[in-house]
Design an enzyme around this catalytic site. Structure first.
Site, short mmCIF file in Angstrom:
data_model
loop_
_atom_site.label_atom_id
_atom_site.label_comp_id
_atom_site.label_asym_id
_atom_site.label_seq_id
_atom_site.Cartn_x
_atom_site.Cartn_y
_atom_site.Cartn_z
N LYS A 1 -9.31 2.56 -1.90
CA LYS A 1 -9.55 1.94 -0.58
C LYS A 1 -10.83 2.50 0.04
O LYS A 1 -10.98 3.73 0.15
CB LYS A 1 -8.35 2.22 0.32
CG LYS A 1 -8.42 1.64 1.71
CD LYS A 1 -7.13 1.98 2.47
CE LYS A 1 -7.04 1.32 3.82
NZ LYS A 1 -5.76 1.65 4.50
N GLU B 1 0.86 -1.20 0.00
CA GLU B 1 0.00 0.00 0.00
C GLU B 1 0.90 1.25 0.00
O GLU B 1 1.92 1.28 0.69
CB GLU B 1 -0.84 -0.03 1.28
CG GLU B 1 -1.72 1.17 1.53
CD GLU B 1 -2.35 1.13 2.93
OE1 GLU B 1 -1.81 0.46 3.85
OE2 GLU B 1 -3.40 1.78 3.10
N CYS C 1 -5.21 -2.88 2.32
CA CYS C 1 -4.97 -3.00 3.75
C CYS C 1 -6.23 -3.14 4.60
O CYS C 1 -6.84 -4.18 4.60
CB CYS C 1 -4.06 -1.87 4.25
SG CYS C 1 -3.21 -2.38 5.76
C1 ACM Z 1 -3.91 0.24 7.18
O1 ACM Z 1 -5.01 0.17 6.65
N1 ACM Z 1 -2.83 0.61 6.51
C2 ACM Z 1 -3.72 -0.12 8.58
#
Ligand code: ACM
Length: 202
Positions: A109, A40, A142
Site C-alpha cells: 500500500k 485489507e 484501501c
Molecule cells: C484505510 O486505508 N484503511 C482507511
C-alpha cells in the site's frame, strides 16, 4: 473473456492470524469463482499497536500464501488477501494474489491512512497488473482510492479489474471507487470487513 469474481467480508479477530486464516478457508471452501478478494489486513485485523502488528507480520510468500495456495488447489479460484508484510525489518500494509501455482503477485500500500504511518512503511513500487486467465488484474489497498493515480497507473498498464482490499473508515470510498471505475473504464472489487475494532486514531 469472462472472469467470475467474488468477495468475502468477514470479521477478523485482531492479532489472531491462525484463527482468521481458518475462518476464511472455512467460509471460502464451498464457493467457486475465478478470483476472490478479501479485506485489507485480513489475517491480522486493523487496529493493532505497532508491536502487536509486527508479531503477526509475515513475508509475502509466508503461511498465508501457503494456506491460500492449498485452498486454490481445492476450489480452482485465486485469492487477493490483505496482510501485514515483514521484509528486512520493515512492515508493509500489503496484499498478495495467490493461486494454485502459489504466490502470483504482491503489492505494498502506497497511501497510508491515519495511524498507519506509525506502523507501516509506504510502498514505493508502482502497482503492476498481472495477467490472470486472460484478464489483466491490478491490486490496490484501501486508502489508495483517495488519489486518482493508483487506479490510473493500473489502468494505463492495461488492468481492467481492480482488486481492492479495504478497512473502510471514511464514508466516501464506495462512491469514489465508482468514479475511479468510470474515469478509467475498469471494474473494481472493493472488499470491506465487518464488525468493529477500537480505533487507535485521534
Ligand atoms: C484505510 O486505508 N484503511 C482507511
Amino acid at each position: 473473456m469472462k472472469l467470475t469474481v467474488g468477495y468475502l467480508q468477514f470479521e477478523p479477530r485482531p492479532g489472531d492470524p491462525e484463527l482468521n486464516r481458518r475462518r476464511m478457508v472455512e467460509l471460502l471452501l464451498p464457493h467457486r469463482a475465478d478470483l476472490v478478494v478479501l479485506p485489507e489486513l485480513a489475517t491480522s485485523g486493523y487496529c493493532l499497536a505497532p508491536e502487536a502488528m509486527r508479531a503477526v507480520a509475515e513475508p509475502l510468500d509466508g503461511p498465508t500464501a501457503g494456506i491460500f495456495r492449498e485452498l486454490a488447489r481445492r476450489t480452482g479460484a485465486a485469492y487477493v488477501v490483505g496482510l501485514p508484510e515483514l521484509d528486512g525489518g520493515r512492515l508493509y500494509n500489503s496484499a498478495v494474489l495467490v493461486g494454485a501455482e502459489g504466490l502470483l503477485a504482491g503489492y505494498r500500500k502506497i497511501h497510508l491512512f491515519g495511524f498507519e504511518p506509525e506502523i507501516f512503511t509506504p510502498g514505493e513500487a508502482e502497482p503492476e497488473p498481472v495477467e490472470f486467465r486472460g484478464t489483466k488484474v491490478g491490486v490496490m489497498v484501501c486508502f489508495d482510492w483517495i488519489y486518482p493515480e493508483t487506479a490510473r497507473v493500473l489502468a494505463l498498464k492495461g488492468a481492467t479489474v481492480l482488486c481492492h482490499p479495504a478497512n473502510l473508515v471514511l464514508p466516501h470510498c464506495p462512491r469514489a471507487m465508482v468514479t475511479r471505475c468510470i474515469e478509467n473504464r475498469v471494474f473494481a472489487v472493493t472488499t470491506n470487513r465487518v464488525g468493529e475494532e477500537a480505533w487507535r486514531g485521534e
